[in-house]
Each structure stands twice: as C-alpha cells, then as structure tokens.
Design a protein around this motif. Structure first.
Motif, PDB file in Angstrom:
ATOM      1  N   MET A 103      30.800 -29.320 -19.220  1.00  0.00           N
ATOM      2  CA  MET A 103      31.639 -29.142 -20.468  1.00  0.00           C
ATOM      3  C   MET A 103      31.808 -30.294 -21.216  1.00  0.00           C
ATOM      4  SD  MET A 103      35.118 -27.113 -18.990  1.00  0.00           S
ATOM      5  CE  MET A 103      36.019 -26.957 -20.716  1.00  0.00           C
ATOM      6  N   SER A 104      31.523 -31.457 -20.656  1.00  0.00           N
ATOM      7  CA  SER A 104      31.795 -32.683 -21.540  1.00  0.00           C
ATOM      8  C   SER A 104      30.220 -32.992 -22.452  1.00  0.00           C
ATOM      9  CB  SER A 104      32.017 -33.655 -20.617  1.00  0.00           C
ATOM     10  OG  SER A 104      30.906 -34.033 -19.626  1.00  0.00           O
ATOM     11  N   SER A 105      29.293 -32.330 -21.723  1.00  0.00           N
ATOM     12  CA  SER A 105      27.996 -32.314 -22.382  1.00  0.00           C
ATOM     13  C   SER A 105      27.879 -31.734 -23.577  1.00  0.00           C
ATOM     14  CB  SER A 105      26.665 -32.086 -21.432  1.00  0.00           C
ATOM     15  OG  SER A 105      26.997 -30.632 -21.326  1.00  0.00           O
ATOM     16  N   LYS A 106      28.768 -30.601 -23.903  1.00  0.00           N
ATOM     17  CA  LYS A 106      28.879 -29.907 -24.972  1.00  0.00           C
ATOM     18  C   LYS A 106      29.928 -30.263 -25.968  1.00  0.00           C
ATOM     19  CE  LYS A 106      25.841 -27.162 -23.324  1.00  0.00           C
ATOM     20  NZ  LYS A 106      24.277 -27.428 -23.904  1.00  0.00           N
ATOM     21  N   CYS A 107      30.388 -31.245 -25.602  1.00  0.00           N
ATOM     22  CA  CYS A 107      31.726 -31.783 -26.320  1.00  0.00           C
ATOM     23  C   CYS A 107      31.309 -32.949 -27.304  1.00  0.00           C
ATOM     24  CB  CYS A 107      32.835 -32.187 -25.616  1.00  0.00           C
ATOM     25  SG  CYS A 107      34.464 -32.613 -26.671  1.00  0.00           S
ATOM     26  N   HIS A 108      31.732 -32.895 -28.718  1.00  0.00           N
ATOM     27  CA  HIS A 108      31.376 -34.026 -29.677  1.00  0.00           C
ATOM     28  C   HIS A 108      32.287 -34.915 -29.672  1.00  0.00           C
ATOM     29  CE1 HIS A 108      27.418 -31.745 -30.114  1.00  0.00           C
ATOM     30  NE2 HIS A 108      28.317 -30.607 -30.446  1.00  0.00           N
TER      31      HIS A 108
ATOM     32  N   ARG B 276      37.305 -38.604 -27.391  1.00  0.00           N
ATOM     33  CA  ARG B 276      38.411 -38.641 -26.705  1.00  0.00           C
ATOM     34  C   ARG B 276      38.403 -37.332 -25.629  1.00  0.00           C
ATOM     35  NH1 ARG B 276      43.998 -38.469 -29.734  1.00  0.00           N
ATOM     36  NH2 ARG B 276      42.997 -40.599 -30.379  1.00  0.00           N
ATOM     37  N   CYS B 277      37.865 -36.280 -26.183  1.00  0.00           N
ATOM     38  CA  CYS B 277      37.465 -35.108 -25.090  1.00  0.00           C
ATOM     39  C   CYS B 277      36.630 -35.413 -24.172  1.00  0.00           C
ATOM     40  CB  CYS B 277      37.264 -33.922 -26.166  1.00  0.00           C
ATOM     41  SG  CYS B 277      36.655 -32.402 -25.145  1.00  0.00           S
ATOM     42  N   ILE B 278      35.306 -36.004 -24.332  1.00  0.00           N
ATOM     43  CA  ILE B 278      34.356 -36.617 -23.484  1.00  0.00           C
ATOM     44  C   ILE B 278      35.128 -37.462 -22.277  1.00  0.00           C
ATOM     45  CG2 ILE B 278      32.322 -37.722 -23.205  1.00  0.00           C
ATOM     46  CD1 ILE B 278      31.320 -36.780 -25.960  1.00  0.00           C
TER      47      ILE B 278
END
Length: 253
Positions: A80-85, A88-90
């Motif tokens: 999921m982190s690889s799809k987040c931009h 803070r979310c990463i």
C-alpha cells in the motif's frame, strides 16, 4: 553503519529472545511425560491432558497470528505504501509494517519457546523440521531490515529484492507449516480440524486477493473515465465514434 536507534532496538530484540530461552518452565517435564505416557498407550492415537491441550492450542494460536495474519499484513502495508504519494501516509504505513513484523517475529519466537520447553521434539515429522528451519531464517529478516541502505545507494535495489523475497518465502512457508501442524494435530489426536483449516483458507484467500487488488485497483477505477489524450483527435483519417464525428464536423464548418 547502524544508527543508534536501530542498534538499541536490535539489542533489545536479541535480549528478549535470550531471556525467553532461559526462563524455566514448570510444566515442561510434566508435559513431556504426559505426552510420552499417552503415546505408549497407543501407537496411533495420542491422548493429551487438558494442560497439554491448552499448550498445543496456544502454540497454534501464536503461529497462526504470526505467519497467518501479521506477516501477510505487513507485506500488504508495504504494498500500500508503494501506491501512496503522501509522505506522512508512507511514513505511517512503514511504521505499521515494522511494528506488525516485530510482533509477528516475537509471537513466532514465543511459539517456538513453548514448543521446545513443553513438547516432545524428536523432529520426526515435517511440521517440526520445517518449524526449526523457519525459526532460524525468521530472525534473519529483521536483521536485514536493520541494515537497510539509504535511498540512492546502488545496493538498495539488491537489498530490497532479497528483503522482499525472503519475507514472501518465510510467510508462505509459515502458512504451509500451519496447515501441516493442523494435519499433524488431527493425526495424533483424531480430533477434527476442518473448521480451523477452512477458516485459515478463507483468511489466506482474502489476504492474497487484497494483495493483488492493491496493484490493480487504481487502474480498474480509471477504466470508466476516458482521458483527454483518448478524446483528442490525432489523425483526420481516423474513424471516431458517431457523437465525436458530429462534433468535429460542426467545428470544421
């Protein structure tokens, strides 16, 4: 070189494992004797005492929670982190990944300590042999994680590949070993494990499906919307839909 925070965390984890191995178990000898006596009564069926039965279930719960839930969850969080931009979310997903994997390793270690101290460990079946190999390789994964190179370093890609491959292999092997453990429990006690096998299968299927959907979800959502490049004419000789041809004709007039 390891940062001070990583070094302290690594030493803390190593200390916990070392101390857990030194903790004496009051019921170790009794449980082993109960298992031996029960096995001597019959060569096929193993009658376990309520205490040993509880320890077996606790051992299974530790490994199910570790290999069957927390480790796959950690892999999904990284996906999921690889799809987040959002930075803070990463960062939040990364910390959740690290926490889930740390707890998973500690739970699996607890299950291993419980097995070594309370059960007969002749390593005469596949479940025990695969488990022994997992216990050794399992701690290699967080050690590799602590030695994570900084971004931009050439070996970062190689490190990521081995970290990902080892994580997937440990998780998959652990899940298979949980299935083997359920089958071994059924063979030794003649108790039905169909319900637990079915629940584990449903859970693993859902996790695998969710893992695969993460990569394709945004692509699927885009299929219902035409992009500007798709609507923009690039060749007058190209055949366009009827409504678009009418609009082009009006513009040309």
């Amino acid at each position: 070189m390891l940062q001070p925070g990583r070094r302290r965390l690594l030493l803390l984890c190593a200390s916990l494992v070392f101390l857990s191995l030194l903790v004496p178990s009051n019921g170790a000898s009794n449980s082993t004797e109960n298992l031996s006596e029960s096995r001597n009564k019959t060569s096929h069926t193993l009658e376990v005492t309520p205490k040993v039965s509880f320890q077996l279930k606790l051992h299974a719960l530790f490994h199910w929670s570790s290999f069957g839930f927390l480790m796959p969850l950690g892999i999904i969080l990284v996906r999921m982190s690889s799809k987040c931009h959002n930075g803070r979310c990463i960062r939040a997903l990364f910390y959740c990944h690290a926490i889930s994997q740390t707890v998973a390793v500690l739970l699996a270690t607890g299950g291993a300590v419980l097995s070594l101290m309370n059960f007969e460990n002749s390593f005469s079946n596949s479940h025990q042999r695969v488990g022994l190999a997992l216990y050794g390789v399992m701690w290699l994964q967080p050690i590799i994680g602590f030695f994570r190179p900084e971004r931009g370093v050439k070996v970062r890609s190689l490190w990521y590949f081995f970290h990902w491959l080892l994580g997937i292999s440990i998780c998959a092997t652990g899940i298979v070993n949980v299935y083997i453990g359920l089958r071994t429990y059924h063979e030794r006690t003649t108790k039905s494990v169909k319900l637990w096998t079915g629940l584990l299968t449903v859970e693993v299927t859902f996790l695998v499906f969710f893992y695969l959907m993460i990569d394709r979800w945004s692509y699927m959502m885009k299929q219902g919307h035409a992009t500007v490049e798709q609507l923009r004419p690039t060749d007058n000789r190209r055949t366009y839909p009827t409504t678009l041809r009418k609009e082009l004709a009006l513009v040309q007039e």
